[in-house]
Every structure is written in structure tokens, then in C-alpha cells.
Design an enzyme around this catalytic site. Structure first.
Site, PDB file in Angstrom:
ATOM      1  N   TYR A  70     -11.314  39.897 111.273  1.00 31.45           N
ATOM      2  CA  TYR A  70     -10.280  40.950 111.680  1.00 31.45           C
ATOM      3  C   TYR A  70      -9.728  41.694 110.595  1.00 31.45           C
ATOM      4  O   TYR A  70      -8.806  42.556 110.855  1.00 31.45           O
ATOM      5  CB  TYR A  70      -9.470  40.190 112.570  1.00 31.45           C
ATOM      6  CG  TYR A  70      -8.959  38.937 111.656  1.00 31.45           C
ATOM      7  CD1 TYR A  70      -7.951  39.121 110.515  1.00 31.45           C
ATOM      8  CD2 TYR A  70      -9.369  37.693 112.135  1.00 31.45           C
ATOM      9  CE1 TYR A  70      -7.663  37.982 110.058  1.00 31.45           C
ATOM     10  CE2 TYR A  70      -8.716  36.538 111.458  1.00 31.45           C
ATOM     11  CZ  TYR A  70      -7.915  36.541 110.309  1.00 31.45           C
ATOM     12  OH  TYR A  70      -7.521  35.560 109.747  1.00 31.45           O
ATOM     13  N   LYS A 109       3.749  34.058 118.414  1.00 27.10           N
ATOM     14  CA  LYS A 109       3.121  32.613 119.108  1.00 27.10           C
ATOM     15  C   LYS A 109       3.657  32.404 120.267  1.00 27.10           C
ATOM     16  O   LYS A 109       4.759  32.490 120.599  1.00 27.10           O
ATOM     17  CB  LYS A 109       3.649  31.404 117.870  1.00 27.10           C
ATOM     18  CG  LYS A 109       3.357  31.920 116.585  1.00 27.10           C
ATOM     19  CD  LYS A 109       1.923  31.795 116.368  1.00 27.10           C
ATOM     20  CE  LYS A 109       1.333  30.360 116.468  1.00 27.10           C
ATOM     21  NZ  LYS A 109       1.823  29.421 115.171  1.00 27.10           N
ATOM     22  N   CYS A 131     -11.719  -8.680 124.218  1.00 23.31           N
ATOM     23  CA  CYS A 131     -12.370  -7.463 124.651  1.00 23.31           C
ATOM     24  C   CYS A 131     -12.250  -7.121 126.238  1.00 23.31           C
ATOM     25  O   CYS A 131     -12.620  -8.238 127.092  1.00 23.31           O
ATOM     26  CB  CYS A 131     -13.796  -7.169 124.415  1.00 23.31           C
ATOM     27  SG  CYS A 131     -14.825  -5.940 124.821  1.00 23.31           S
TER      28      CYS A 131
END
Length: 736
Positions: free
Chosen positions: A224, A312, A410
Site C-alpha cells: 500500500y 480505528k 486428568c
């Protein structure tokens, strides 16, 4: 030689043309197979005549390696950042300051999406890409040329007959949304934490030291603006866009030209509606004065130009209640906390789960069950918890304790868990954990590994849940009856796999036995070994046993020790030492360097007398050796030996122990085989003791010529006296 040069350049021009159509214009004219034929024809020609290779050849795009670090480079023109604003009133003041600076002269503005990525400057000298540099601090950046060269849309050579002497294009490197989502799916499937957002993943990817790993990530760049330019005159932003496109550099499709503050407002509003559908993340709009002459009048401050402003957008967020925190178990046993939410609509979809990353992140944000939390799509892709709305916290909410909530066990297998300081995460210690088994099985059967997709996904889960599979190699013990009767549904709503699917799966399993060494090493899930590394390991070793006791990996580590002033001291007690590479005595560079150079694993660095690794780094080398010395690695070796599976590498032709009807014979494939793909043909050659090579050489026994055969390999075969055979003859040789 002139004819060969013309042939090579003609192929390059065709490939560049089709690359541009595919990556820039998204309008391909040929099939992937036709493109592959062109590419491999060039590859073969350059392999046979290395003197024809040019820096801008499409074949050089992936020829990176592992860097020791990045060189710091000074920018030719400082890469300044833009001033940001979230306030439209600031834009009106910006327009007024531009009018004042131009003394009432009317400006024209160009509005572009602000890509949420990493700024990159790419330099071309006489049309050839010579350097790519990160923004860094604006004055100096890191040289990431090797990594940027792996990005397919970035031309290695500008598409013009008379390129400028120097042309620096600047843009934003990013990960497309679809590619980022696929990356995270793979990371979750392989037990890794997902990237928080595409920008962070892009920053991490572009700074990876291994450019072969970078090549596996779907990075892209949109240009750009410009840096230093010499040899072409450009007077406006719109003219710059036209020049970029003429040169083959990718630009954004959306932009608007406006004349005043009202036009800015309309364009920014329009972009905010459209950007959700764009294939990459955007976080704002950039407003630039179009005319370069007017830009010079307006000038710049020490930090930013006075002729541009970035608006923004506020990230879209939503508040919802965190109902529970559940734990997912990954392939490597890492426990990943997940927020279970009251469903809420956000950025085009209903969100009911969000990542919490790890225990440390939960503590830092003080996230508790019952809290009302603010969520957003991190990088507008993955839902993440941003913060807790403390004013809405219920009185009974308590700090979350991950191991305590699991009673130290677990959630999948009930086995013990422990804190892994390296990954700031808890891990299940049971390597036979069912959840890990499913993830490992999915990893093993994936396309880039064993490519047995018919037993992945829900089939893998059902196989593990029914106790048929505890580890991937159990697949080879499955019977037709077991697979056919497998219920992929529930007891109330059964969905039986069936004999037809079972037979297809078993056939795929049987075919996978002859997969080459690289695919098997990938499928094993060795830490630090991805697809590119697995390929190179398969390229330099004879077979699995050779890779497991790799003289090359030991030599790499010894070489680096020597260069760091350490005497090689590794003693491999588990496996018999290799005469040449065993570190039983001090070893010098004269012993270590030649084999490593021949294997393409090292190259001379700019430092006098020093060498750097190329395709495999020291961390990976140590990981490979450690894996095969570990109980898991030994189990793989023992089990594969009992199954009669011995994957062969590309270096198998040097193995004195090679056996089978094709032992000692080296085959090169060219053209298109109608009966099978090249990968399958290579695997069948190796299974019968032969070697499948990529280029014709003095060692080649047969050149197998399929349909649409190029002239390069056949000419080379004729020159060297290599026998050329057709597909029918080749198939007869494959018969047992």
C-alpha cells in the site's frame, strides 16, 4: 547451453504467469496437475544443470533454512507509523489541518482498509527481490528475506520488461482468516495451544528462524505504500496502486476516493459494514492525501506524516455469563481450559465457548465461574475472554484452581497431572490417556502423515472409546469384523460403520505400510518435527533404524559443540556407535563437515571458519535422538519391527542391507502415470528394495516415462546411457 537457458527461462515465465493468475488475480487458467508438470520440468532442468539456476527462479522460493538470528538492517526511508484516532471529530480536524497546510488547495483523499498485520518493506533491485525487512523501530528492522520469499504471492521478480533500478514496496504481512482458522484447528488437534489472534501468529511466523516452517504457514502480503524508488516516476497514491498491480504486487481490492470530511465519514461507515466479509482482519481505515506533491507540502512530524490518519474501529464485544470451565486434553497431554458461556451473538455468529489459554491467563484476569465476562473474537476469529465485569461478580464466586477443580486428576483418564513449566500448563502424565490416544490417532491418520482419513475424526473416537485402539499402531491389528461393527452413533441412535467402509479403511491401512520414511516420522509425532523436517530426515536416512540412531543428528550436535569451544562428549549407550560419527574420541571438523555438507544440512556462514545449520537445527536434532531413546520411541521401533514395517528413506540406495527384487536399482519417474500417483509408485519401489530418486544421474538404473513426459530427463538419460522404460514395463517389474 543457449537452448537450455532459453528453455529454462520459458518455463520460468510460464510459471510466473500462472502464479500471478492464481495468487494475485484468483483466476487460474490451468489445473494444479498441469502447473506441477511445469514446475517439475523446471526443477529437473535446474537439477541437471545447476549453472542455469537464477536467484529469481520460482524453484528458489522454498530454498530457505534455519537462521542463527536476524541481521538488523537500516531502512532506506524511515517506516513511520500513523497517528490513530477512534473519534470522527478528529478526522474533521485532520481535514481542516490539511486544507490549512495546502493554503485552501483542494485535496483528494484515498481511503483504504487498515490491515491488522505486520509491516514489511520488500526491496527490488533491477526487478529482482533482494531484501525484505520488518518495520522494527522504524529506523532499523530485521532482515527476513528468506521467510518472505516463501510467500507465494510475492514475486521474486517484478512483472515488467524494464524494471526500475531500485523499488521498495511496503505493505502488511498477514494471515488470511481461513488459513488462520485451519492453523488453529491443527494446533488444537495436535495438543497445542491455539494462537490468540492472527496478528500475533503472523508476527511469530515471520520471525521463525526456520524458513521451511514459515513456508507451511499461509502468509500473504498486501502492498500500500513505497520506500525509496529509483527509475520510475509516481505522483499519487492511485498511480502507486496501478504501478504495484503492473509489477505483479498484490493490493487491496477495496478503496474509495473522497474529497472532504463528509466523504470520509461515508467511506468509513461503508468499510465498517463490508470489512466483516473480507478474507483478512482489519481494525480500521487509513485516510491518505492522494497527491505526492501535496504530501511534500504538508510534510511530517518526527513520528508520523501530516498527510495521513488512521481511524480505528472499536472491537465488537459482548457480555455474557461464564457458566463453567471445562478442560480439553490435547495430543501431548496438555490440559487446555475452555470457558462455557451463556450463548451470545457476536460478529456474525453465536458464541457459547471461548478459549482461556492456560492457568496463568485465568489468574492474571482473575476469571471465576459465575462471572459476567466481556468476550470478543480475537483477531475476529477465535472467541476469547477479554475481561471480567467485576461490578457484576456474584458474592459466592471464588478464584479458579485448575488442579484443584480436577482433584489433581486428568478429566479423561483419571491419571495424575503435573505442571509443565516450559509451556505454563498442566499435563496428563498418562501417555495412554484416551483423550491423548484420540488426538494421536487423528494426527497419525492425517493427510500429511499416513493419509488414512477414513479412520480419523469420529471413527478415531469410536475406536478409542471401544478399547480397540490405545496407540496408532494398534490400527494394524484391526479386523474387518471389528471395524464393520463399529458404532459411530449412540446406543439409542446407532450408526454402524459397515463392511464396505471397513474394507476401504483396511485397504488404506495396508497401503500406508509402504509410506516412505518422511511420512512415518511425521506420523510419530516427534517433538519439533513437522512435515518439512520429516521430509529432510527421510531424505538423508536409509530407513527407520538409520534415522533412530542418526549419525547426522549426532554430527550436527558435535559440530555445534566444537564451534562453541566444547569437546564432543555424547556417548550413546543405548545403541551401537557408528564408526565415523561416534563421539568416543575428540572429533574434528575434517571428519564432521564433509558428510553434513553433502547431506545439505550445513553451510558456511559469514563468520570465518564457522558453519550454520540449514534444514534441521540443533534443538530438532536433539529431539529426534531423545525420542528414539525414550520408552515411547523404543516402543515404536519394537512394534514396527514386529509388524514388519520398515519405512525406507531416499538414501536407501546406499544401504548394503537393502533386499527385494529391486534391490540396488534406482528409479526416476517422469511424466504422468495412469495407474497410480508418483508418491504411491515411489513407495512401491522402496517396498521392493529399490530407490526412487528425483533426478537422473549416473546412479540411475531406469527412467520411468509416463504420459506428457518432458524432454529434459529423457535427454539426460540418453546422454548417460540410462534405460528408459514405459509404464507397462514398470508395472511388470512391480509384480511380486
Amino acid at each position: 547451453m543457449d537452448e537450455l537457458q532459453k528453455q529454462a527461462e520459458a518455463l520460468r515465465e510460464q510459471i510466473r504467469h500462472h502464479d500471478h493468475l492464481y495468487y494475485i488475480d484468483a483466476t487460474p487458467e490451468i489445473t494444479d496437475q498441469e502447473y506441477d508438470r511445469l514446475y517439475h520440468a523446471l526443477l529437473d532442468l535446474e537439477a541437471a544443470h545447476p549453472e542455469l539456476v537464477t536467484a529469481d527462479s520460482p524453484t528458489q522460493r522454498m530454498h530457505g533454512g534455519i537462521a542463527e538470528g536476524f541481521e538488523t538492517v537500516e531502512h532506506t526511508v524511515p517506516m513511520l507509523s500513523l497517528e490513530n484516532t477512534y473519534n470522527t471529530a478528529d478526522l474533521e480536524r485532520f481535514h481542516e489541518s490539511v486544507l490549512k497546510g495546502l493554503h485552501g488547495e483542494q485535496p483528494t483523499y484515498v481511503i483504504e482498509p487498515k490491515i491488522d498485520g505486520i509491516s514489511i518493506a520488500v526491496r527490488y533491485e533491477n526487478g529482482i527481490l533482494t531484501q525484505a525487512v520488518t518495520r522494527g523501530n522504524g529506523k532499523h528492522g530485521d532482515d527476513v528475506t528468506a521467510n518472505v520469499k516463501t510467500i507465494p504471492s510475492v514475486p521474486l521478480r517484478l512483472r515488467c520488461d524494464n524494471p526500475p533500478a531500485f523499488f521498495e514496496a511496503r505493505g502488511e504481512c498477514y494471515l488470511p482468516r481461513a488459513g488462520f482458522a485451519k492453523m488453529n484447528e491443527h494446533r488444537l488437534a495436535t495438543g497445542q495451544e491455539p494462537f490468540a489472534n492472527a496478528r500475533n501468529a503472523t508476527a511469530g511466523s515471520i520471525k521463525l528462524l526456520d524458513s521451511n516452517e514459515v513456508a507451511t504457514r499461509p502468509l500473504d502480503i498486501l502492498f500500500y505504500t513505497q520506500g525509496l524508488i529509483d527509475g520510475v516516476e509516481i505522483t499519487s497514491q492511485r498511480e502507486l496502486f496501478d504501478t504495484f498491480q503492473r509489477f505483479g504486487l498484490k493490493v487491496q481490492k477495496w478503496s474509495r476516493v473522497v474529497q472532504d470530511y463528509h466523504g470520509m465519514q461515508e467511506a468509513i461507515k461503508e468499510l465498517d459494514e463490508l470489512r466483516k466479509e473480507m478474507p483478512y482482519d482489519t481494525d480500521g481505515a487509513v485516510i491518505k492525501v492522494d497527491s505526492f506533491r501535496q504530501r511534500e507540502i504538508l510534510g511530517m512530524t518526527a513520528k508520523a506524516p501530516c498527510w495521513a490518519k488512521a481511524y480505528k474501529y472499536e472491537p465488537e464485544r459482548a457480555a455474557t455469563k461464564l457458566k463453567a470451565i471445562t478442560i480439553q486434553v490435547g495430543r501431548t497431554g496438555i490440559l487446555a481450559p475452555v470457558a462455557e458461556l451463556e450463548p451470545v451473538f457476536l460478529s456474525g455468529s453465536t458464541i457459547s465457548r471461548a478459549t482461556l489459554h492456560n492457568e496463568d491467563e485465568i489468574r492474571r484476569k482473575d476469571i471465576r465461574i459465575g462471572d459476567t465476562v466481556l468476550i470478543e473474537k480475537a483477531g475476529e476469529v477465535i472467541p476469547a475472554v477479554v475481561k471480567v465485569l467485576l461490578e457484576k461478580r456474584p458474592a459466592e464466586a471464588v478464584a479458579y484452581d485448575l488442579p484443584g477443580s480436577l482433584n489433581g486428576r486428568c478429566p479423561s483418564c483419571g491419571g495424575p497431572i503435573s505442571r509443565d513449566p516450559q509451556f505454563a500448563a498442566w499435563r496428563c502424565e498418562n501417555i495412554q490417556c484416551p483423550a491423548q490416544n484420540v488426538r494421536r490417532l487423528e494426527y497419525f491418520t492425517a493427510r500429511n502423515a499416513m493419509d488414512i482419513e477414513s479412520v480419523g475424526g469420529v471413527v478415531a473416537e469410536a475406536l478409542c472409546e471401544n478399547g480397540f485402539i490405545k496407540e496408532p499402531l494398534d490400527l494394524f491389528d484391526l479386523t474387518l469384523d471389528q471395524l464393520a461393527s463399529l458404532n459411530l452413533g449412540t446406543d439409542d441412535e446407532p450408526r454402524i460403520y459397515g463392511p464396505k467402509n471397513a474394507a476401504k479403511a483396511l485397504a488404506a491401512l495396508d497401503a500406508s505400510r509402504t509410506k516412505d520414511l518422511g511420512h512415518w516420522l511425521q506420523a510419530m509425532g516427534i517433538p519439533e518435527v513437522g512435515s518439512a523436517t520429516a521430509f529432510h530426515l527421510g531424505r538423508i536416512h536409509k530407513d527407520l533404524k538409520d534415522a533412530a540412531n542418526s549419525k547426522y543428528m549426532k554430527a550436527l550436535l558435535d559440530l555445534l559443540d566444537l564451534q562453541n569451544g566444547l569437546a564432543p562428549s555424547r556417548v550413546d549407550e543405548a545403541m551401537p556407535p557408528d564408526d565415523l560419527f561416534a563421539p568416543r574420541q575428540p572429533v574434528g571438523l575434517d571428519v564432521l563437515v564433509p558428510p553434513l555438507e553433502r547431506a545439505g544440512l550445513i553451510k558456511k556462514s559469514s563468520a570465518r571458519g564457522a558453519y550454520v545449520t540449514t534444514t534441521i537445527g540443533p534443538k530438532t536434532a536433539q529431539s529426534v535422538l531423545d525420542f528414539f531413546r525414550s520408552p515411547i520411541g523404543r516402543k515404536w521401533l519394537d512394534r514396527m519391527n514386529r509388524l514388519g514395517i520398515n519405512p525406507i528413506g531416499d538414501n536407501a540406495g546406499d544401504a548394503q542391507t537393502a533386499s527385494g527384487p529391486l534391490a540396488g536399482k534406482v528409479f526416476v519417474l517422469t511424466g504422468t502415470l495412469t495407474s497410480m500417483g508418483r508418491e504411491e509408485a515411489s513407495a512401491r519401489i522402496r517396498a521392493l528394495g529399490g530407490t526412487a530418486a528425483g533426478a537422473v544421474s549416473k546412479k540411475t538404473t531406469y527412467l520411468v516415462a509416463g504420459a506428457n513426459t518432458g524432454a529434459t530427463k529423457t535427454a539426460k538419460a540418453t546422454e548417460l546411457g540410462v534405460q528408459v522404460i514405459d509404464e507397462e514395463t514398470f508395472l511388470r517389474m512391480l509384480q511380486p
